[in-house]
Design an enzyme around this catalytic site. Sequence first.
Site, PDB file in Angstrom:
ATOM      1  N   HIS A  60      -7.781   1.718   1.885  1.00  0.00           N
ATOM      2  CA  HIS A  60      -7.768   1.114   3.237  1.00  0.00           C
ATOM      3  C   HIS A  60      -8.547   1.980   4.235  1.00  0.00           C
ATOM      4  O   HIS A  60      -8.038   2.347   5.295  1.00  0.00           O
ATOM      5  CB  HIS A  60      -6.325   0.914   3.723  1.00  0.00           C
ATOM      6  CG  HIS A  60      -6.216  -0.173   4.764  1.00  0.00           C
ATOM      7  ND1 HIS A  60      -5.114  -0.975   4.883  1.00  0.00           N
ATOM      8  CD2 HIS A  60      -7.076  -0.578   5.740  1.00  0.00           C
ATOM      9  CE1 HIS A  60      -5.294  -1.826   5.890  1.00  0.00           C
ATOM     10  NE2 HIS A  60      -6.487  -1.600   6.416  1.00  0.00           N
TER      11      HIS A  60
ATOM     12  N   GLU B  21       0.830  -1.201   0.000  1.00  0.00           N
ATOM     13  CA  GLU B  21       0.000   0.000   0.000  1.00  0.00           C
ATOM     14  C   GLU B  21       0.868   1.256   0.000  1.00  0.00           C
ATOM     15  O   GLU B  21       1.939   1.266   0.609  1.00  0.00           O
ATOM     16  CB  GLU B  21      -0.929  -0.006   1.221  1.00  0.00           C
ATOM     17  CG  GLU B  21      -1.922  -1.158   1.131  1.00  0.00           C
ATOM     18  CD  GLU B  21      -2.937  -1.199   2.274  1.00  0.00           C
ATOM     19  OE1 GLU B  21      -2.923  -0.298   3.139  1.00  0.00           O
ATOM     20  OE2 GLU B  21      -3.742  -2.142   2.278  1.00  0.00           O
TER      21      GLU B  21
HETATM   22  P1  NAI Z   1     -11.666 -11.703  13.659  1.00  0.00           P
HETATM   23  O1  NAI Z   1     -10.423 -12.235  14.263  1.00  0.00           O
HETATM   24  O2  NAI Z   1     -12.797 -11.332  14.554  1.00  0.00           O
HETATM   25  O3  NAI Z   1     -12.218 -12.734  12.568  1.00  0.00           O
HETATM   26  C1  NAI Z   1     -11.385 -13.427  11.675  1.00  0.00           C
HETATM   27  C2  NAI Z   1     -12.051 -14.763  11.383  1.00  0.00           C
HETATM   28  O4  NAI Z   1     -11.348 -15.411  10.338  1.00  0.00           O
HETATM   29  C3  NAI Z   1     -12.044 -15.704  12.577  1.00  0.00           C
HETATM   30  O5  NAI Z   1     -13.345 -16.195  12.809  1.00  0.00           O
HETATM   31  C4  NAI Z   1     -11.085 -16.821  12.150  1.00  0.00           C
HETATM   32  O6  NAI Z   1     -11.403 -18.066  12.720  1.00  0.00           O
HETATM   33  C5  NAI Z   1     -11.290 -16.794  10.661  1.00  0.00           C
HETATM   34  N1  NAI Z   1     -10.222 -17.401   9.875  1.00  0.00           N
HETATM   35  C6  NAI Z   1      -8.899 -17.406  10.114  1.00  0.00           C
HETATM   36  N2  NAI Z   1      -8.242 -18.046   9.116  1.00  0.00           N
HETATM   37  C7  NAI Z   1      -9.184 -18.457   8.248  1.00  0.00           C
HETATM   38  C8  NAI Z   1      -9.130 -19.178   7.017  1.00  0.00           C
HETATM   39  N3  NAI Z   1      -7.978 -19.575   6.484  1.00  0.00           N
HETATM   40  N4  NAI Z   1     -10.304 -19.449   6.392  1.00  0.00           N
HETATM   41  C9  NAI Z   1     -11.491 -19.053   6.929  1.00  0.00           C
HETATM   42  N5  NAI Z   1     -11.585 -18.362   8.081  1.00  0.00           N
HETATM   43  C10 NAI Z   1     -10.453 -18.073   8.723  1.00  0.00           C
HETATM   44  O7  NAI Z   1     -11.215 -10.464  12.777  1.00  0.00           O
HETATM   45  P2  NAI Z   1     -12.100  -9.207  12.359  1.00  0.00           P
HETATM   46  O8  NAI Z   1     -12.078  -8.191  13.419  1.00  0.00           O
HETATM   47  O9  NAI Z   1     -13.399  -9.691  11.844  1.00  0.00           O
HETATM   48  O10 NAI Z   1     -11.208  -8.648  11.134  1.00  0.00           O
HETATM   49  C11 NAI Z   1     -11.127  -9.373   9.923  1.00  0.00           C
HETATM   50  C12 NAI Z   1     -10.062  -8.757   9.024  1.00  0.00           C
HETATM   51  O11 NAI Z   1     -10.426  -7.412   8.707  1.00  0.00           O
HETATM   52  C13 NAI Z   1      -8.684  -8.678   9.653  1.00  0.00           C
HETATM   53  O12 NAI Z   1      -7.725  -9.083   8.700  1.00  0.00           O
HETATM   54  C14 NAI Z   1      -8.499  -7.201   9.965  1.00  0.00           C
HETATM   55  O13 NAI Z   1      -7.140  -6.812   9.921  1.00  0.00           O
HETATM   56  C15 NAI Z   1      -9.279  -6.575   8.809  1.00  0.00           C
HETATM   57  N6  NAI Z   1      -9.727  -5.198   9.070  1.00  0.00           N
HETATM   58  C16 NAI Z   1      -9.709  -4.323   8.008  1.00  0.00           C
HETATM   59  C17 NAI Z   1     -10.123  -3.016   8.188  1.00  0.00           C
HETATM   60  C18 NAI Z   1     -10.108  -2.073   7.044  1.00  0.00           C
HETATM   61  O14 NAI Z   1     -10.016  -0.867   7.253  1.00  0.00           O
HETATM   62  N7  NAI Z   1     -10.237  -2.541   5.826  1.00  0.00           N
HETATM   63  C19 NAI Z   1     -10.549  -2.512   9.502  1.00  0.00           C
HETATM   64  C20 NAI Z   1     -10.633  -3.544  10.513  1.00  0.00           C
HETATM   65  C21 NAI Z   1     -10.208  -4.834  10.292  1.00  0.00           C
END
Ligand code: NAI
Length: 399
Positions: free
Chosen positions: A283, A260
């Site tokens: 982002h 990025e």
């Molecule tokens: P979270 O930790 O609550 O959920 C992630 C889920 O993915 C978990 O349920 C986990 O078991 C699952 N997971 C892990 N590996 C996996 C795989 N190989 N296949 C299927 N499921 C899998 O995380 P949250 O808070 O929901 O965030 C998700 C993503 O969003 C993160 O990567 C975070 O960095 C990103 N994010 C992006 C933002 C943005 O501005 N675009 C802002 C906030 C978060």
Amino acid sequence: MSRIVLFENINPSAQEVFAAAGYTDIQTYPAALTGQSLFDAVKGASIIGIRSRTQFDASVLAQSDCLRVLGCFCIGTNQVDLDALSLAGVPVFNAPFSNTRSVAELVLAEAILLLRRIPEKNARVHEGYWDKSAEGAYEARGKTLGIIGYGNIGSQVGTLAELLGMRVLFHDVESKLPLSNAQVCPDLQRMLAEADVVTLHVPGGTATDNIINAAALAAMKKGAILINASRGSVVDIDALHAALASGHLAGAALDVFPVEPKGVNEPLQSPLRGLSNVILTPHIGGSTQESQANIGREVAEKLVSFAKYGATKGAVNFPEISYAASSTQVRLLHVHKNMPGAVSALNKRLADLGLNIVSQQLQTQGELGYVLIDIDRLPDEATLESIRSDPATIRCDLL
Ligand code: NAI
């Protein structure tokens, strides 16, 4: 009374929480400080709040002569030397969930826009065309949404999508309770084949690297849409470009990228730039006024809960103890080395000092032990010094 110092223009919602909790000595700085000015600013503060630009390393910690707790008013904590703060008995809090709703809303909005081919139609009108065709434009209602990663964000996307009448499938490596009518889909290939829109909400790291690669894209339904607002590393961009160019996918929305730009004036390097059926955003999935206010509140509440009750639930570097009101109004927060006999030696010392333990909560994590002790009377300074002189004790504070 505790002194609070907040850097980097932290949202005013934090100060409202501190004020409601009775804190009046609050010093704020509009930007991050470095060097001697940072050293000077942290002196005397028992609660410090930073965002992502303040580098809080061991040298800053050494100057933080009264520090009890650090708040990162952001998601990440890479800017903090967490080990140094743990070893000093200072918990660190952040706000991992405050922006989840903002991401979920963006994803749903993008799904609707791409199903209607709005990015292309918008560009055409700007270019001077008036093409009213309904070809390739669909309602979200009745379509299937496939969510990869059903955590905080993925599950909210599913709930919102159902309100629109979408059928929600999800795939997760962990067992997750489906909210509403969402259906778990252990077989990712089957979900990819069924979904009209696929959205990714997984963490970064080697386990999720390029989980959407050429094979996964080929498994997706012809005319489907891909959305990624999780991590840039999870989609193979060249393979996605090929799937869009061939017409296999109808559109995509990306908020995160493998590399990025670092500043406002640096362009994104991506083969997807210029494609009218691709929404590219910088982002900003979690960047809303509401999420900033939520972050201010969430972190300030955690800091107050620690400062008033010793609660460490949600700390990123510390054994976690949930909030519990003191049973005696006299509470000791004791941080010690996690070694056999540390707590029994502490309890013996308290007994020898004539302090009766009314209740006690202990948690350990890694090298640290943390115990909240409600005692029957206020210890004097000499008694506290005696407790602190124990070789296993890292720090001991009285609430
Ligand atoms: P979270 O930790 O609550 O959920 C992630 C889920 O993915 C978990 O349920 C986990 O078991 C699952 N997971 C892990 N590996 C996996 C795989 N190989 N296949 C299927 N499921 C899998 O995380 P949250 O808070 O929901 O965030 C998700 C993503 O969003 C993160 O990567 C975070 O960095 C990103 N994010 C992006 C933002 C943005 O501005 N675009 C802002 C906030 C978060």
